[in-house]
Motif scaffolding. Structure first.
Motif, PDB file in Angstrom:
ATOM      1  N   ILE A 157     -13.723  20.238  70.113  1.00 56.07           N
ATOM      2  CA  ILE A 157     -13.452  20.804  71.298  1.00 56.07           C
ATOM      3  C   ILE A 157     -12.267  20.336  71.964  1.00 56.07           C
ATOM      4  N   ALA A 158     -11.237  21.225  72.157  1.00 56.67           N
ATOM      5  CA  ALA A 158      -9.700  20.848  72.706  1.00 56.67           C
ATOM      6  C   ALA A 158      -9.667  21.312  74.117  1.00 56.67           C
ATOM      7  N   LEU A 159      -8.965  20.451  74.946  1.00 55.78           N
ATOM      8  CA  LEU A 159      -8.573  20.671  76.416  1.00 55.78           C
ATOM      9  C   LEU A 159      -7.222  20.624  76.311  1.00 55.78           C
ATOM     10  N   LYS A 160      -6.171  21.751  76.763  1.00 51.99           N
ATOM     11  CA  LYS A 160      -4.900  21.698  76.744  1.00 51.99           C
ATOM     12  C   LYS A 160      -4.500  21.574  78.258  1.00 51.99           C
ATOM     13  N   PRO A 161      -3.208  21.218  78.529  1.00 48.74           N
ATOM     14  CA  PRO A 161      -2.586  20.889  80.129  1.00 48.74           C
ATOM     15  C   PRO A 161      -2.914  22.240  80.702  1.00 48.74           C
ATOM     16  N   ASN A 162      -2.705  23.421  80.233  1.00 46.66           N
ATOM     17  CA  ASN A 162      -2.537  24.318  80.796  1.00 46.66           C
ATOM     18  C   ASN A 162      -3.987  24.995  81.271  1.00 46.66           C
ATOM     19  N   GLY A 163      -5.060  24.288  81.042  1.00 47.08           N
ATOM     20  CA  GLY A 163      -6.448  24.695  81.347  1.00 47.08           C
ATOM     21  C   GLY A 163      -7.321  25.285  80.167  1.00 47.08           C
ATOM     22  N   GLN A 164      -6.634  25.657  79.126  1.00 43.63           N
ATOM     23  CA  GLN A 164      -7.215  26.465  78.120  1.00 43.63           C
ATOM     24  C   GLN A 164      -8.072  25.379  77.599  1.00 43.63           C
ATOM     25  N   MET A 165      -9.045  25.941  76.981  1.00 44.61           N
ATOM     26  CA  MET A 165     -10.131  25.184  76.206  1.00 44.61           C
ATOM     27  C   MET A 165     -10.586  26.072  74.791  1.00 44.61           C
ATOM     28  N   ASP A 166     -10.195  25.266  73.708  1.00 44.58           N
ATOM     29  CA  ASP A 166     -10.824  25.769  72.428  1.00 44.58           C
ATOM     30  C   ASP A 166     -11.677  25.136  71.780  1.00 44.58           C
ATOM     31  N   ILE A 167     -12.865  26.016  71.340  1.00 42.91           N
ATOM     32  CA  ILE A 167     -14.020  25.358  70.592  1.00 42.91           C
ATOM     33  C   ILE A 167     -14.134  25.775  69.152  1.00 42.91           C
ATOM     34  N   ASN A 168     -14.238  24.820  68.294  1.00 49.57           N
ATOM     35  CA  ASN A 168     -14.114  25.492  66.537  1.00 49.57           C
ATOM     36  C   ASN A 168     -15.297  24.645  66.067  1.00 49.57           C
ATOM     37  N   THR A 169     -16.143  25.323  65.275  1.00 47.05           N
ATOM     38  CA  THR A 169     -17.286  24.970  64.361  1.00 47.05           C
ATOM     39  C   THR A 169     -17.546  25.683  63.434  1.00 47.05           C
ATOM     40  N   PRO A 170     -17.917  25.156  62.191  1.00 46.89           N
ATOM     41  CA  PRO A 170     -18.275  26.071  61.035  1.00 46.89           C
ATOM     42  C   PRO A 170     -19.692  26.351  61.074  1.00 46.89           C
ATOM     43  N   GLY A 171     -20.280  25.566  62.096  1.00 45.09           N
ATOM     44  CA  GLY A 171     -21.920  25.561  62.357  1.00 45.09           C
ATOM     45  C   GLY A 171     -22.138  26.323  63.415  1.00 45.09           C
ATOM     46  N   ALA A 172     -23.587  26.057  64.002  1.00 56.13           N
ATOM     47  CA  ALA A 172     -23.938  26.820  65.158  1.00 56.13           C
ATOM     48  C   ALA A 172     -23.848  26.083  66.319  1.00 56.13           C
ATOM     49  N   ILE A 173     -24.049  26.631  67.542  1.00 59.90           N
ATOM     50  CA  ILE A 173     -23.429  25.984  69.041  1.00 59.90           C
ATOM     51  C   ILE A 173     -24.947  26.352  69.833  1.00 59.90           C
ATOM     52  N   ASN A 174     -25.566  25.016  69.831  1.00 59.54           N
ATOM     53  CA  ASN A 174     -26.861  25.223  70.616  1.00 59.54           C
ATOM     54  C   ASN A 174     -26.783  24.627  71.961  1.00 59.54           C
ATOM     55  N   ILE A 175     -27.479  25.492  73.010  1.00 58.16           N
ATOM     56  CA  ILE A 175     -27.270  25.045  74.279  1.00 58.16           C
ATOM     57  C   ILE A 175     -28.908  25.073  74.900  1.00 58.16           C
ATOM     58  N   ALA A 176     -29.401  24.086  75.369  1.00 56.04           N
ATOM     59  CA  ALA A 176     -30.612  23.959  76.054  1.00 56.04           C
ATOM     60  C   ALA A 176     -30.606  23.463  77.226  1.00 56.04           C
ATOM     61  N   ALA A 177     -30.773  24.529  78.236  1.00 54.01           N
ATOM     62  CA  ALA A 177     -30.701  24.357  79.584  1.00 54.01           C
ATOM     63  C   ALA A 177     -32.109  24.231  80.432  1.00 54.01           C
ATOM     64  N   ALA A 178     -32.443  23.419  81.125  1.00 52.58           N
ATOM     65  CA  ALA A 178     -33.821  23.405  82.015  1.00 52.58           C
ATOM     66  C   ALA A 178     -33.713  24.420  83.110  1.00 52.58           C
ATOM     67  N   SER A 179     -32.551  25.161  83.428  1.00 54.06           N
ATOM     68  CA  SER A 179     -32.616  26.058  84.410  1.00 54.06           C
ATOM     69  C   SER A 179     -31.875  27.144  83.972  1.00 54.06           C
ATOM     70  N   ASP A 180     -30.947  28.008  84.815  1.00 55.65           N
ATOM     71  CA  ASP A 180     -30.192  29.254  84.491  1.00 55.65           C
ATOM     72  C   ASP A 180     -28.933  28.326  84.026  1.00 55.65           C
TER      73      ASP A 180
END
Length: 220
Positions: A157-180
């Protein structure tokens, strides 16, 4: 025999005494993680710098320092949030040696009286992971972004000074939220989106009729 024992030289004697005091004063030492106690956030480490010990016959022998047990392990944190790492045996680290005893603070926290008179002792170590020798240096480090990454660089997960964010992964990205999960903006997808087993790209609808009626729900 040490030649300083045969010649009386006050200056040399003072220098030798000073060097002797310095030899017993520890400030920081590179080490290797031996084991980790995640419950207490402590670890045992093996210092990687050997010390020269003079034997009775005048010869010199290099000996390993003892393992430093139960040393507080540093994870960056503050304000109610922390960043942790899956530290494991064999990881390289740096042991910072406190100038005064840390036992009472480690046991109880807060402001405590010193329970011993030792100073700069190896038993009062704090351990910081992340320092690396040349053979274990990370490859492919970013020079224009802050990264949270795997050592092999495949996931990051990379955050650049210009505000851009890059996410790279060879696997899955899992998100679990208790709300919306709320999102504002445009999502550009290459591939497909599957919701409860229904493909956004290839799904069909039931109850299709001509005219102004609405179709039925989608099917997988």
């Amino acid at each position: 025999m040490d030649l300083r024992q045969r010649f009386a030289d006050p200056t040399e004697q003072q220098d030798a005494a000073g060097r002797g005091l310095q030899a017993g004063m520890w400030t920081a030492v590179p080490c290797t993680i031996v084991s980790v106690d995640y419950g207490k956030q402590t670890c045992s480490v093996q210092p990687t710098q050997k010390v020269a010990v003079r034997k009775p016959d005048g010869s010199q022998e290099w000996q390993s320092l003892p393992v430093l047990p139960d040393a507080p392990l540093h994870f960056p944190g503050g304000g109610g949030v922390s960043l942790t790492f899956p530290v494991k045996a064999g990881d390289e680290a740096l042991a910072i040696i406190a100038s005064r005893p840390t036992d009472s603070w480690q046991q109880s926290g807060g402001e405590q009286q010193q329970n011993a008179r030792r100073m700069h002792d190896l038993s009062d170590a704090f351990v910081m992971v992340g320092f690396r020798s040349n053979p274990k240096a990370l490859s492919g480090m970013s020079s224009d972004a802050v990264q949270l990454r795997s050592d092999d660089g495949l996931a990051s997960i990379a955050l650049k000074p210009n505000g851009q964010m890059d996410i790279n992964t060879p696997g899955a990205i899992n998100i679990a939220a208790a709300s919306d999960v709320n999102y504002t903006g445009t999502i550009n997808v290459t591939g497909d989106i599957v919701l409860n087993g229904i493909s956004l790209k290839t799904h069909k609808h039931t109850g299709v009729t001509t005219g102004g009626d609405n179709t039925g729900g989608p099917v997988s």
